[in-house]
Design a protein around this motif. Structure first.
Motif: not given
Length: 155
Positions: A13-32
């Protein structure tokens, strides 16, 4: 296991949370894309990554640690994307491959930092190792913001 009394499922679960954050970060970076303040984004994401790690270090519940992992994943991913973009943007064409190779080599040194964090965790505690790591990130971000004014306006 010491802080959250969990086993393999908790770790997943903890590793999955980092991965979910990375996915969100990728989406934000794409929007930037085309964002004009890349230099400022670099030190802000350093600050965010450090703050996320500090949240994990001092967290004593799943909710706080989960938030710290998610925040760390988001900011670290945005940092990597913006940093690599700056290197590719400013490197002269004939040196771009070499610049990226050096950047990859620097990223490849991460296990040495993790080794140091492991030594700190073994000598004192995981929380102290994370606090030192997060604190170093926050201090690096503040140093960059205060003493590298050229970074603030880097586009």
């Amino acid at each position: 296991s010491d802080t959250l009394d969990g086993g393999a499922r908790m770790l997943g679960l903890l590793f999955g949370l980092v991965g979910a954050g990375a996915l969100l970060g990728t989406l934000v970076a794409t929007g930037m894309s085309g964002h004009q303040r890349r230099g400022r984004t670099i030190w802000v994401t350093m600050l965010g990554t450090g703050a996320g790690i500090l949240l994990i270090a001092y967290g004593d519940s799943l909710l706080i640690i989960a938030a710290g992992l998610l925040v760390t994943g988001i900011f670290q991913t945005i940092y990597v994307v913006q940093n690599d973009t700056l290197i590719q943007t400013f490197a002269e064409e004939q040196f771009r491959g070499r610049a990226l190779a050096v950047q990859s080599m620097i990223n490849g040194l991460m296990p040495f930092g993790l080794l140091l964090a492991g030594v700190l965790a073994e000598l004192w505690s995981t929380s102290i190792a994370l606090a030192v790591t997060g604190g170093a990130m926050v201090l690096s971000a503040l140093h960059t913001a205060l003493f590298r004014p050229d970074m603030r306006n880097l586009r």
